[in-house]
Design a protein around this motif. Structure first.
Motif, mmCIF file in Angstrom:
data_model
loop_
_atom_site.group_PDB
_atom_site.id
_atom_site.type_symbol
_atom_site.label_atom_id
_atom_site.label_comp_id
_atom_site.label_asym_id
_atom_site.label_seq_id
_atom_site.Cartn_x
_atom_site.Cartn_y
_atom_site.Cartn_z
ATOM 1 N N GLU A 175 38.825 45.871 39.075
ATOM 2 C CA GLU A 175 39.145 45.610 40.471
ATOM 3 C C GLU A 175 38.387 44.370 40.920
ATOM 4 O OE1 GLU A 175 38.342 48.991 42.854
ATOM 5 O OE2 GLU A 175 39.744 50.305 41.790
ATOM 6 N N SER A 176 39.043 43.576 41.769
ATOM 7 C CA SER A 176 38.428 42.338 42.217
ATOM 8 C C SER A 176 38.637 42.182 43.711
ATOM 9 C CB SER A 176 39.031 41.137 41.475
ATOM 10 O OG SER A 176 38.577 39.929 42.023
ATOM 11 N N GLY A 177 37.601 41.742 44.390
ATOM 12 C CA GLY A 177 37.707 41.532 45.824
ATOM 13 C C GLY A 177 37.961 40.086 46.190
ATOM 14 N N ASP A 178 38.075 39.200 45.179
ATOM 15 C CA ASP A 178 38.243 37.782 45.461
ATOM 16 C C ASP A 178 39.685 37.304 45.326
ATOM 17 O OD1 ASP A 178 38.582 37.876 42.738
ATOM 18 O OD2 ASP A 178 36.824 36.660 42.249
ATOM 19 N N GLY A 179 40.609 38.214 45.045
ATOM 20 C CA GLY A 179 42.008 37.840 44.915
ATOM 21 C C GLY A 179 42.424 37.433 43.522
ATOM 22 N N ASN A 180 41.457 37.198 42.637
ATOM 23 C CA ASN A 180 41.781 36.888 41.245
ATOM 24 C C ASN A 180 42.108 38.178 40.492
ATOM 25 O OD1 ASN A 180 41.158 34.103 41.587
ATOM 26 N ND2 ASN A 180 38.990 34.545 41.281
ATOM 27 N N THR A 181 42.962 38.073 39.507
ATOM 28 C CA THR A 181 43.319 39.223 38.676
ATOM 29 C C THR A 181 42.995 38.896 37.227
ATOM 30 O OG1 THR A 181 45.134 39.849 40.152
ATOM 31 C CG2 THR A 181 45.161 40.770 37.944
ATOM 32 N N PHE A 182 42.225 39.757 36.579
ATOM 33 C CA PHE A 182 41.868 39.562 35.178
ATOM 34 C C PHE A 182 42.288 40.797 34.404
ATOM 35 C CE2 PHE A 182 38.439 39.620 31.780
ATOM 36 C CZ PHE A 182 39.036 38.619 31.016
ATOM 37 N N MET A 183 43.005 40.608 33.313
ATOM 38 C CA MET A 183 43.506 41.737 32.534
ATOM 39 C C MET A 183 43.290 41.483 31.050
ATOM 40 S SD MET A 183 47.301 43.503 32.528
ATOM 41 C CE MET A 183 48.126 42.032 31.913
ATOM 42 N N VAL A 184 42.852 42.508 30.346
ATOM 43 C CA VAL A 184 42.651 42.448 28.896
ATOM 44 C C VAL A 184 43.578 43.456 28.237
ATOM 45 C CG1 VAL A 184 41.022 42.861 27.023
ATOM 46 C CG2 VAL A 184 40.269 41.669 29.094
ATOM 47 N N ASN A 185 44.230 43.040 27.164
ATOM 48 C CA ASN A 185 45.163 43.897 26.457
ATOM 49 C C ASN A 185 44.967 43.706 24.957
ATOM 50 O OD1 ASN A 185 47.906 44.267 24.989
ATOM 51 N ND2 ASN A 185 48.210 45.328 26.924
ATOM 52 N N ALA A 186 44.968 44.796 24.218
ATOM 53 C CA ALA A 186 44.899 44.735 22.751
ATOM 54 C C ALA A 186 45.916 45.704 22.180
ATOM 55 C CB ALA A 186 43.501 45.083 22.257
ATOM 56 N N THR A 187 46.642 45.275 21.169
ATOM 57 C CA THR A 187 47.611 46.139 20.514
ATOM 58 C C THR A 187 47.380 46.110 19.007
ATOM 59 O OG1 THR A 187 49.266 44.368 20.295
ATOM 60 C CG2 THR A 187 49.355 45.718 22.282
ATOM 61 N N SER A 201 44.947 35.521 36.579
ATOM 62 C CA SER A 201 45.792 34.942 37.614
ATOM 63 C C SER A 201 44.899 34.616 38.796
ATOM 64 C CB SER A 201 46.898 35.921 38.032
ATOM 65 O OG SER A 201 47.774 36.180 36.953
ATOM 66 N N ASP A 202 44.895 33.352 39.214
ATOM 67 C CA ASP A 202 44.017 32.940 40.296
ATOM 68 C C ASP A 202 44.562 33.396 41.647
ATOM 69 O OD1 ASP A 202 42.568 31.726 38.345
ATOM 70 O OD2 ASP A 202 43.080 29.672 38.906
ATOM 71 N N ALA A 203 43.652 33.579 42.597
ATOM 72 C CA ALA A 203 44.015 34.013 43.945
ATOM 73 C C ALA A 203 44.961 33.004 44.574
ATOM 74 C CB ALA A 203 42.761 34.173 44.786
ATOM 75 N N ALA A 204 46.099 33.483 45.083
ATOM 76 C CA ALA A 204 47.110 32.596 45.646
ATOM 77 C C ALA A 204 46.570 31.798 46.825
ATOM 78 C CB ALA A 204 48.329 33.405 46.067
ATOM 79 N N ALA A 205 45.735 32.417 47.628
ATOM 80 C CA ALA A 205 45.200 31.728 48.800
ATOM 81 C C ALA A 205 44.324 30.545 48.404
ATOM 82 C CB ALA A 205 44.403 32.704 49.658
ATOM 83 N N ALA A 206 43.691 30.638 47.241
ATOM 84 C CA ALA A 206 42.791 29.577 46.795
ATOM 85 C C ALA A 206 43.507 28.459 46.060
ATOM 86 C CB ALA A 206 41.706 30.162 45.897
ATOM 87 N N THR A 207 44.700 28.733 45.520
ATOM 88 C CA THR A 207 45.374 27.734 44.690
ATOM 89 C C THR A 207 46.629 27.149 45.317
ATOM 90 O OG1 THR A 207 46.702 29.403 43.533
ATOM 91 C CG2 THR A 207 44.538 28.858 42.603
#
Length: 289
Positions: A175-187, A201-207
């Protein structure tokens, strides 16, 4: 690598099972930017758009940075001299004309069936000035680029697998409070192949006015992703050069799925935005497919 795929006619629709390439698309590049290859993809549609992609590969690992623009873009793909014109605010501007077109047929990417439509190649001239960041890419300038116009055709791109392959998947997203989304996936497939990915994915408001995404993918040996038979625990080791460290998962399993948390020093080393990590206690899911 993604830019190379995009330059093949029809590869722009790999995300969809079947798509007709009704909208004409202009591609410009590749252009070498430090260790990366930069490619522009501009679509002439009811609402024109522009994507700027930078990709580099090292061994079995790929790092991608993508900037998408849905406003300030005008693309004219028809005629003898197609153009890309974009005023991108703080990200700069693009004004390119594609000339000396050589008509050709598009190719059908591996894993797809159908027809690739037209792929008319030429050279862009004009002015490209992109201010992508202040840390790594900085300002990119060019006055000429190889280019192509892609149109028509219809592809089915499902990889020919007939559905998901069996194996294991570990997913974690803090969970992030800055609007950025970070996800890790392994298969890990039943055959033992492992693919690890990290996406930010960077926060839309910042980019704004850009939509900005950064991604690392890497394939590695089966030993880099191990799990307990009951799915109550797992370990993940990041392969160099873009991933590093180790992650430990612990959770409670119900059937073919376990929910829990991760710990450790597994990290994704992005050139542009710096190293991204999963904080201890980040929730995660381990699934048997």
């Amino acid at each position: 690598m993604l830019p190379r795929l995009l330059l093949a006619a029809g590869a722009l629709t790999l995300a969809a099972p079947a798509t007709a390439l009704a909208d004409a698309t202009l591609t410009a590049g590749p252009l070498k930017v430090r260790d990366y290859q930069l490619t522009l993809v501009a679509t002439d549609a009811a609402k024109d758009s522009l994507s700027v992609m930078l990709s580099r590969r090292s061994g079995a690992s790929t790092q991608l940075h993508m900037y998408g623009f849905a406003s300030g873009v005008t693309v004219k793909a028809a005629g003898a001299k197609p153009t890309i014109s974009a005023k991108l605010g703080r990200y700069g501007s693009v004004k390119l004309t594609l000339g000396t077109l050589k008509s050709g047929r598009g190719s059908v990417p591996a894993g797809c069936t159908g027809s690739g439509g037209r792929n008319d190649r030429g050279s862009f001239s004009g002015a490209l000035q992109l201010k992508l960041d202040t840390t790594y890419f900085k300002t990119v300038k060019a006055s000429s680029l190889p280019g192509a116009r892609v149109s028509g055709g219809a592809l089915r791109c499902d990889g020919g697998t007939g559905g998901q392959t069996s194996g294991l998947t570990l997913m974690a997203m803090p969970e992030s409070g800055d609007g950025n989304t970070f996800m890790v996936n392994a298969t890990r497939t039943a055959g033992g192949g492992v693919t690890q990915s990290a996406m930010r994915s960077d926060a839309a408001a910042a980019t704004a006015p850009a939509t900005v995404m950064h991604m690392i993918t890497a394939t590695s040996a089966a030993s880099t992703f191990t799990t307990a038979a009951d799915l109550s625990s797992a370990t993940l080791t990041g392969p160099a050069p873009f991933l590093s460290g180790a992650l430990a998962f612990a959770g409670e399993a119900t059937g073919t799925m376990a929910s829990g948390t991760v710990s450790g020093d597994w990290a994704a080393k992005f050139d542009s935005i710096g190293t991204q990590r999963l904080a201890a206690g980040t929730t995660a899911t381990l699934m048997q497919r």
